[in-house]
Motif scaffolding. Structure first.
Motif, PDB file in Angstrom:
ATOM      1  N   ALA A 273       0.655  -0.970  -0.183  1.00  0.00           N
ATOM      2  CA  ALA A 273       0.040   0.089   0.162  1.00  0.00           C
ATOM      3  C   ALA A 273       0.749   1.274  -0.133  1.00  0.00           C
ATOM      4  N   HIS A 274       0.877   2.073  -0.745  1.00  0.00           N
ATOM      5  CA  HIS A 274       1.245   3.228  -0.671  1.00  0.00           C
ATOM      6  C   HIS A 274       0.455   4.549  -0.639  1.00  0.00           C
ATOM      7  N   LYS A 275      -0.959   4.333  -0.275  1.00  0.00           N
ATOM      8  CA  LYS A 275      -1.397   5.621  -0.952  1.00  0.00           C
ATOM      9  C   LYS A 275      -2.674   5.094   1.130  1.00  0.00           C
ATOM     10  N   PHE A 276      -2.912   6.176   2.170  1.00  0.00           N
ATOM     11  CA  PHE A 276      -3.020   5.955   3.356  1.00  0.00           C
ATOM     12  C   PHE A 276      -4.400   6.922   3.680  1.00  0.00           C
ATOM     13  N   VAL A 277      -5.709   6.069   4.208  1.00  0.00           N
ATOM     14  CA  VAL A 277      -6.646   6.845   4.378  1.00  0.00           C
ATOM     15  C   VAL A 277      -7.025   7.048   6.188  1.00  0.00           C
ATOM     16  N   LEU A 278      -6.063   7.817   7.110  1.00  0.00           N
ATOM     17  CA  LEU A 278      -5.861   7.590   8.840  1.00  0.00           C
ATOM     18  C   LEU A 278      -7.359   7.804   9.304  1.00  0.00           C
ATOM     19  N   ARG A 279      -7.898   7.716  10.027  1.00  0.00           N
ATOM     20  CA  ARG A 279      -9.275   7.484  10.091  1.00  0.00           C
ATOM     21  C   ARG A 279      -9.364   8.049  12.153  1.00  0.00           C
ATOM     22  N   PRO A 280      -9.196   9.131  12.872  1.00  0.00           N
ATOM     23  CA  PRO A 280      -9.056   9.490  13.476  1.00  0.00           C
ATOM     24  C   PRO A 280     -10.078   8.999  14.426  1.00  0.00           C
ATOM     25  N   ILE A 281      -9.889   8.306  15.370  1.00  0.00           N
ATOM     26  CA  ILE A 281     -11.078   7.592  16.810  1.00  0.00           C
ATOM     27  C   ILE A 281     -10.798   9.129  17.624  1.00  0.00           C
ATOM     28  N   ALA A 282     -11.702   9.562  17.601  1.00  0.00           N
ATOM     29  CA  ALA A 282     -12.474  11.141  18.229  1.00  0.00           C
ATOM     30  C   ALA A 282     -13.728  11.387  18.515  1.00  0.00           C
ATOM     31  N   SER A 283     -14.589  12.402  18.986  1.00  0.00           N
ATOM     32  CA  SER A 283     -15.350  12.636  19.512  1.00  0.00           C
ATOM     33  C   SER A 283     -15.760  13.765  19.509  1.00  0.00           C
ATOM     34  N   GLY A 284     -16.381  15.054  18.894  1.00  0.00           N
ATOM     35  CA  GLY A 284     -16.470  16.914  19.133  1.00  0.00           C
ATOM     36  C   GLY A 284     -15.845  17.240  18.810  1.00  0.00           C
ATOM     37  N   THR A 285     -15.869  18.412  17.781  1.00  0.00           N
ATOM     38  CA  THR A 285     -14.866  19.472  17.424  1.00  0.00           C
ATOM     39  C   THR A 285     -13.575  19.257  17.927  1.00  0.00           C
ATOM     40  N   GLU A 286     -12.957  20.009  19.406  1.00  0.00           N
ATOM     41  CA  GLU A 286     -12.067  19.801  19.815  1.00  0.00           C
ATOM     42  C   GLU A 286     -11.296  18.688  19.634  1.00  0.00           C
ATOM     43  N   ASP A 287     -11.938  17.919  20.088  1.00  0.00           N
ATOM     44  CA  ASP A 287     -10.974  16.416  20.078  1.00  0.00           C
ATOM     45  C   ASP A 287     -10.568  15.996  18.232  1.00  0.00           C
ATOM     46  N   MET A 288     -11.998  16.136  17.608  1.00  0.00           N
ATOM     47  CA  MET A 288     -11.257  15.750  16.446  1.00  0.00           C
ATOM     48  C   MET A 288     -10.480  17.285  15.566  1.00  0.00           C
ATOM     49  N   LEU A 289     -10.492  18.308  15.981  1.00  0.00           N
ATOM     50  CA  LEU A 289      -8.739  18.984  15.631  1.00  0.00           C
ATOM     51  C   LEU A 289      -7.936  18.532  16.483  1.00  0.00           C
TER      52      LEU A 289
END
Length: 311
Positions: A273-289
Motif C-alpha cells: 500500500a502507498h496511499k493511506f486513509v487515516l481515521r481519527p478515533i475522536a469525538s467532538g470538534t476539539e478532539d477531532m481538531l
C-alpha cells in the motif's frame, strides 16, 4: 512512486457545521493529502451523505483532494453519478478521487432505497463501465441487463483525463472490477497481511487484461489515536470493530504516538500500500481538531521522510 496520507471520516464527529469546516480548513492548510467521506445513508449515528460532501468540499477548499470511501454503486444510478462526478471535478479544478464498491448486503441502505441486494455486483459492473465511458467518450451506446443508453453524452467531462477510479473491496469480484476498470484500489477494514494477497491478485489480473495500475495506487486505511488503549473512546472503538470483524481487532488500529502510527503504516506499506486513509478515533470538534493537528505536525513529516527514502 509516492506515499500519501489522507484522512477519513465515517460518523459526523463534530459539534456542529462550524466545527466541521474548521476541521476542513485545518486539513486543507496543513498538507493533508486528501479527505475521504464514508458512504452511509441509513444510520442512527450522525453521518453525512458522501456525494454532497464532495460537492461542498469542491467549493470550500483550494488544495486538498477528496474522495468517497467508498460509494456504493449498487445503490446509485450510474448516469447521474457520472454527471455528479464530472461536475465536481470541473468545479474543483481536478481534485475529485471517485471511489466505488457495491456495499454490504446487510446494509439497511438497500432496503430503505428499494434496491435489491441480489445481483448488485452485476449492477455495479455495468455501472462502472458506464461511468468510465461517459467520462471519456463523445456518445455512449450501452445495452446491459440493468441499464440501456442510446448515444448518451455528458458535458463538460471531467478535468482529469482520465478521471481516477478507485475500487473498494477484497472479494474475487472486487479484484476483477479493479483490474478491469480501476485506476486504484482501496482496502476496507483489513489488516496488512490481508492486503498483500489482494494487491498481488489485482496486479496479476490486470496484466492478463493488458492493463497496468500504478504501483502507488494501492491504498489502505486504519484508525488512529494519540492516546492510550485504556481511553474510553478507544475501548468503544475496539468493541465496535470486534463486533464487525468477529475477532480480535489488534492490527486494525494504531494507538499511542508517532511510533505506533508509523509502525502500522510501514506494515501496510510493506504489504504494497502507498496511499493511506487515516481515521481519527475522536469525538467532538476539539478532539477531532487535536487529533488531526497532531497527525499533521507529527506524522506527516515522517511520511515525507519515508517518501525521501523511497525516492
Amino acid at each position: 512512486m509516492s506515499i500519501g496520507a489522507g484522512i477519513g471520516i465515517a460518523n459526523f464527529a463534530f459539534d456542529d457545521a462550524r466545527g466541521f469546516w474548521k476541521w476542513v480548513d485545518l486539513c486543507d492548510a496543513g498538507g493533508v493529502d486528501s479527505i475521504w467521506q464514508s458512504d452511509r445513508i441509513i444510520s442512527t449515528q450522525p453521518a453525512l451523505e458522501c456525494m454532497t460532501v464532495m460537492a461542498a468540499l469542491a467549493g470550500a477548499t483550494r488544495h486538498i483532494k477528496f474522495g468517497m470511501n467508498v460509494a456504493s454503486l449498487g445503490l446509485r444510478d450510474p448516469v447521474i453519478t457520472a454527471k455528479q462526478c464530472a461536475t465536481i471535478d470541473v468545479l474543483s479544478e481536478g481534485r475529485l478521487l471517485p471511489a466505488f464498491g457495491i456495499g454490504s448486503a446487510r446494509s439497511r441502505d438497500y432496503a430503505a432505497t428499494g434496491k435489491p441486494t441480489r445481483r448488485r455486483g452485476k449492477r455495479a459492473n455495468e455501472g462502472l463501465e458506464i461511468l468510465t465511458r461517459l467520462w471519456t467518450e463523445e456518445a455512449v451506446d450501452f445495452e446491459g441487463e440493468f441499464y440501456r443508453l442510446d448515444a448518451a453524452s455528458i458535458s463538460p467531462r471531467p478535468v482529469q483525463d482520465p478521471l481516477p477510479l478507485w475500487i473498494g473491496g477484497s472479494a474475487p469480484q472486487a479484484i476483477e472490477r479493479t483490474a478491469r476498470w480501476g485506476t486504484g484500489w482501496q482496502a476496507g477494514i483489513d489488516a496488512a497481511p490481508e492486503v498483500a494477497p489482494v494487491i498481488a491478485a489485482i496486479k496479476n489480473r490486470a496484466r492478463e487484461l493488458g492493463r497496468v495500475i500504478d504501483e502507488d495506487h494501492y491504498g489502505a486505511g486504519f484508525g488512529f489515536r494519540f492516546g492510550t488503549a485504556s481511553d474510553p473512546i478507544v475501548e468503544r472503538h475496539a468493541e465496535v470493530l470486534r463486533g464487525r470483524l468477529g475477532r480480535d481487532p489488534t492490527g486494525y488500529t494504531a494507538v499511542g504516538g508517532v511510533e505506533e502510527i508509523m509502525a502500522l503504516l510501514r506494515r501496510f506499506h510493506e504489504a504494497g500500500a502507498h496511499k493511506f486513509v487515516l481515521r481519527p478515533i475522536a469525538s467532538g470538534t476539539e478532539d477531532m481538531l487535536s487529533q488531526t493537528r497532531a497527525l499533521i505536525e507529527r506524522v506527516l513529516p515522517e511520511v515525507a521522510a519515508l517518501n525521501g527514502r523511497d525516492a
